[in-house]
Design a protein around this motif. Structure first.
Motif, PDB file in Angstrom:
ATOM      1  N   ILE A  44      67.536  -0.024 -74.257  1.00 27.32           N
ATOM      2  CA  ILE A  44      66.222  -0.163 -74.893  1.00 27.32           C
ATOM      3  C   ILE A  44      65.183   0.279 -73.862  1.00 27.32           C
ATOM      4  CG2 ILE A  44      64.531  -1.766 -75.862  1.00 27.32           C
ATOM      5  CD1 ILE A  44      67.049  -3.529 -76.620  1.00 27.32           C
ATOM      6  N   ARG A  45      64.437   1.305 -74.216  1.00 26.30           N
ATOM      7  CA  ARG A  45      63.416   1.844 -73.302  1.00 26.30           C
ATOM      8  C   ARG A  45      62.038   1.545 -73.897  1.00 26.30           C
ATOM      9  NH1 ARG A  45      64.025   8.003 -71.676  1.00 26.30           N
ATOM     10  NH2 ARG A  45      65.593   7.116 -70.259  1.00 26.30           N
ATOM     11  N   VAL A  46      61.256   0.763 -73.172  1.00 21.77           N
ATOM     12  CA  VAL A  46      59.896   0.443 -73.631  1.00 21.77           C
ATOM     13  C   VAL A  46      58.925   1.408 -72.961  1.00 21.77           C
ATOM     14  CG1 VAL A  46      58.112  -1.316 -73.810  1.00 21.77           C
ATOM     15  CG2 VAL A  46      60.534  -1.978 -73.897  1.00 21.77           C
ATOM     16  N   VAL A  47      58.177   2.143 -73.773  1.00 24.71           N
ATOM     17  CA  VAL A  47      57.215   3.119 -73.257  1.00 24.71           C
ATOM     18  C   VAL A  47      55.806   2.675 -73.635  1.00 24.71           C
ATOM     19  CG1 VAL A  47      56.525   5.548 -73.187  1.00 24.71           C
ATOM     20  CG2 VAL A  47      58.927   4.952 -73.585  1.00 24.71           C
ATOM     21  N   LEU A  48      54.968   2.497 -72.612  1.00 22.87           N
ATOM     22  CA  LEU A  48      53.549   2.217 -72.840  1.00 22.87           C
ATOM     23  C   LEU A  48      52.830   3.549 -72.665  1.00 22.87           C
ATOM     24  CD1 LEU A  48      53.312  -1.100 -70.773  1.00 22.87           C
ATOM     25  CD2 LEU A  48      54.211  -0.718 -73.099  1.00 22.87           C
ATOM     26  N   PHE A  49      52.532   4.182 -73.788  1.00 25.99           N
ATOM     27  CA  PHE A  49      52.030   5.557 -73.773  1.00 25.99           C
ATOM     28  C   PHE A  49      50.583   5.617 -73.272  1.00 25.99           C
ATOM     29  CE2 PHE A  49      55.413   5.538 -76.948  1.00 25.99           C
ATOM     30  CZ  PHE A  49      56.127   6.679 -76.616  1.00 25.99           C
ATOM     31  N   GLY A  50      50.285   6.638 -72.476  1.00 24.91           N
ATOM     32  CA  GLY A  50      48.924   6.864 -72.003  1.00 24.91           C
ATOM     33  C   GLY A  50      48.190   7.834 -72.911  1.00 24.91           C
ATOM     34  N   SER A  51      46.868   7.667 -73.004  1.00 26.55           N
ATOM     35  CA  SER A  51      45.988   8.642 -73.660  1.00 26.55           C
ATOM     36  C   SER A  51      46.432   9.035 -75.066  1.00 26.55           C
ATOM     37  CB  SER A  51      45.847   9.894 -72.787  1.00 26.55           C
ATOM     38  OG  SER A  51      45.206   9.542 -71.574  1.00 26.55           O
ATOM     39  N   GLU A  52      46.772   8.015 -75.867  1.00 30.92           N
ATOM     40  CA  GLU A  52      47.086   8.271 -77.281  1.00 30.92           C
ATOM     41  C   GLU A  52      45.832   8.633 -78.054  1.00 30.92           C
ATOM     42  OE1 GLU A  52      47.410   7.267 -81.575  1.00 30.92           O
ATOM     43  OE2 GLU A  52      46.091   6.382 -80.081  1.00 30.92           O
ATOM     44  N   GLU A  53      44.756   7.858 -77.786  1.00 37.73           N
ATOM     45  CA  GLU A  53      43.531   8.015 -78.597  1.00 37.73           C
ATOM     46  C   GLU A  53      42.932   9.400 -78.484  1.00 37.73           C
ATOM     47  OE1 GLU A  53      42.703   6.067 -80.725  1.00 37.73           O
ATOM     48  OE2 GLU A  53      43.122   3.991 -80.179  1.00 37.73           O
ATOM     49  N   VAL A  54      43.164  10.045 -77.364  1.00 44.93           N
ATOM     50  CA  VAL A  54      42.494  11.324 -77.121  1.00 44.93           C
ATOM     51  C   VAL A  54      43.435  12.508 -77.360  1.00 44.93           C
ATOM     52  CG1 VAL A  54      40.727  10.380 -75.612  1.00 44.93           C
ATOM     53  CG2 VAL A  54      42.932  11.005 -74.632  1.00 44.93           C
ATOM     54  N   GLY A  55      44.449  12.304 -78.230  1.00 45.23           N
ATOM     55  CA  GLY A  55      45.277  13.442 -78.629  1.00 45.23           C
ATOM     56  C   GLY A  55      46.776  13.241 -78.484  1.00 45.23           C
ATOM     57  N   LEU A  56      47.263  11.990 -78.499  1.00 39.76           N
ATOM     58  CA  LEU A  56      48.712  11.705 -78.395  1.00 39.76           C
ATOM     59  C   LEU A  56      49.301  12.339 -77.136  1.00 39.76           C
ATOM     60  CD1 LEU A  56      49.924  12.436 -82.089  1.00 39.76           C
ATOM     61  CD2 LEU A  56      48.615  10.480 -81.231  1.00 39.76           C
ATOM     62  N   LEU A  57      48.519  12.358 -76.056  1.00 39.80           N
ATOM     63  CA  LEU A  57      48.939  13.106 -74.872  1.00 39.80           C
ATOM     64  C   LEU A  57      50.187  12.500 -74.238  1.00 39.80           C
ATOM     65  CD1 LEU A  57      45.431  13.852 -73.322  1.00 39.80           C
ATOM     66  CD2 LEU A  57      46.733  15.169 -75.001  1.00 39.80           C
ATOM     67  N   GLY A  58      50.270  11.162 -74.208  1.00 37.62           N
ATOM     68  CA  GLY A  58      51.455  10.513 -73.649  1.00 37.62           C
ATOM     69  C   GLY A  58      52.700  10.790 -74.483  1.00 37.62           C
TER      70      GLY A  58
END
Ligand code: ZN
Ligand code: ZN
Length: 501
Positions: A348-362
């Motif tokens: 199980i890999r938990v990813v806390l994505f960066g910069s989603e709001e500004v274009g799904l960059l993570g």
């Protein structure tokens, strides 16, 4: 009594669906019991609340690419290490960086008064001293699209388009068109500014921000913009295939009551003049990143189940419902699974994505960084729809996997979750780039009736979160992810396996 009835209804529906598809998948009794035990533990757990309280209090607003988002990454690493995750790491990427600056807007004529407004992400600044112009009122985005080239010269386009409240958020897409490409359609017709009614469902004096879209040659080919805008793009942004077109006009959202005010004055037949002053704009490129932690699988460590939320938020609230809740829910659920006597079969890999709001960059960075191992990603899902209760469970997996998910749905039923779509459910915004590469998805759909009252406003704060609803999310995530990681079933379709093995 209510829970028993719901379970009975769910069982009836699933029986019929299962018979039509194939034989019922059987979840071993001990595995089912562990899933139920995890869910019951989740209902009593305050771990997600504690994570969310820490993130929103100790970090607060965390705009993609900002110094605050960098602090949030360090916070995430420390939090995951303290909770016993393995292989905790930050994976950084470069990104364009936009900041809000200052903002003031007012109606200057015929009835002078200030309005509550906020710049949209990607908005250009106004000239020194701001700009004043006449409003051209469009009831809808479609009405703007019908305006001829040159018809807005020197004026400010106003687009109304009210958003409809709905449990599954289905009003968002239609109302959001004006936020995405309204700037381009207005600018292409000669406008010097864009003002929109906030994309939201509240009636408070809280403007909703959000990112503006940048067209690509492909999206233009697919008809994402009007003919007027397509022709204008070729002329004004000759290099837009390599360099995404950015707004050259200020684009702002006014709160719902202020939009009502503009609507009323317009209905009186008056010409409206507005003044806008905003200093928002693009800065030097900066760095963002994803924070990752894992619970290694005991038998199939290379088979990955990705879950997570996005770590960034808009800059005006503390990002409690969008998307601190998703971070807290998925981390807490994974931690409950890690507390079991032995790890599940898969990782199980938990990813806390960066910069989603500004274009799904993570999300895009993750999919390209792990392009070679996406064939081993058996399932993915993101929690990014607030902190309301999960009410429906949808999935987009192989036939065999669907039969298994039907049985997972029976385990979730006592917790108030019905089985939903079995195709095209989608796994959340940051999962889209993975799903486009064939990674199967599931979704624990939340009740979003009130979500767009708070979404992207200064009012997105911790006090809006119901601890019991948050715990119910943890309960169903823990059970679902445990089962997905433990069950002997193939969620990928045979074709995709052939392609990757
Ligand atoms: Zn979000
Ligand atoms: Zn958002």
């Amino acid at each position: 009594m209510r829970l028993v009835t719901m379970a009975a209804i769910a069982a009836t529906g699933l029986g019929a669906a299962g018979a039509a598809a194939q034989e019922d998948f059987v979840i071993p009794d001990t595995v089912a019991a562990t899933a139920t035990q995890l869910a019951d533990t989740g209902l009593e757990s305050d771990l997600a609340w504690n994570i969310l309280e820490s993130l929103t209090t100790e970090i607060g607003p965390r705009l993609g690419g900002s110094e605050a988002e960098a602090r949030a990454r360090d916070w995430g690493v420390q939090m995951m290490n303290e909770l016993g995750f393995e292989n905790v790491r930050i994976e950084t990427f470069e990104m364009p960086y936009w900041t809000r600056g200052e903002m003031a807007a007012s109606i200057t004529s015929p009835f002078p008064q200030n309005v509550a407004a906020t710049a949209l992400g990607g908005s250009a600044s106004t000239p020194q001293g701001g700009l004043t112009g006449e409003i051209v009122f469009f009831e809808s985005f479609d009405a703007l699209l019908e305006a001829p080239a040159g018809s807005l010269d020197g004026r400010i386009a106003y687009v109304n388009d009210r958003m409809v409240r709905a449990m599954n958020g289905s009003g968002y897409g239609p109302a959001n068109r004006k936020r995405g490409l309204g700037w381009l359609e207005a600018q292409a017709r000669g406008a010097v500014g864009l003002v929109i009614r906030s994309v939201g469902t509240d009636s408070h004096r809280m403007p909703h921000t959000g990112n503006m879209s940048r067209p690509t040659p492909r999206s233009v080919e697919q008809g994402a913009v009007s003919d007027v805008a397509a022709a204008y793009l070729q002329e004004a942004y000759p290099d837009f295939a390599n360099e995404p077109a950015q707004s050259q006009i200020p684009a702002i959202a006014v709160s719902a009551p202020d939009a009502d005010q503009i609507e009323r004055i317009h209905a009186m037949g008056e010409t409206i003049q507005m003044h806008i002053h905003t200093t928002g704009g693009w800065q030097e490129d900066t760095v963002s990143g994803n924070v990752i932690g894992e619970i290694p699988g005991r038998e199939l460590p290379d088979e990955i189940i990705v879950i997570g939320g996005h770590l960034d938020s808009w800059d005006e609230g503390t990002g409690a419902v969008d998307d601190g809740a998703g971070v807290a829910i998925t981390v807490a659920a994974a931690r409950l699974i890690a507390d079991l006597p032995r790890n599940p079969r898969r990782t199980i890999r938990v990813v806390l994505f960066g910069s989603e709001e500004v274009g799904l960059l993570g999300g895009f960075d993750y999919a390209s960084r792990y392009a070679d191992s996406l064939g081993d990603h058996v399932l993915a899902s993101e929690s990014d729809f607030g902190a309301g209760r999960v009410w429906r469970f949808s999935s987009s997996v192989s036939d065999e996997g669907t039969a298994a998910m039907d049985q997972v749905g029976r385990i979730l039923a006592p917790y108030g979750v019905v089985r939903g779509d079995t195709s095209g459910g989608g796994g959340g915004p940051d999962i889209i780039p993975m799903a486009m590469q064939g990674v199967p998805t599931f979704r624990l759909e939340q009740d979003g009736t009130d979500y767009f009252d708070l979404h992207h406003t200064p009012d997105d704060t911790l006090d809006k979160v119901d601890p019991a609803a948050l715990a119910q999310n943890v309960a169903v995530w823990a059970a679902t992810v445990y089962l997905a990681a433990e069950l002997e079933v193939d969620f990928r379709t045979p074709d995709e396996q052939d392609g990757h093995d």
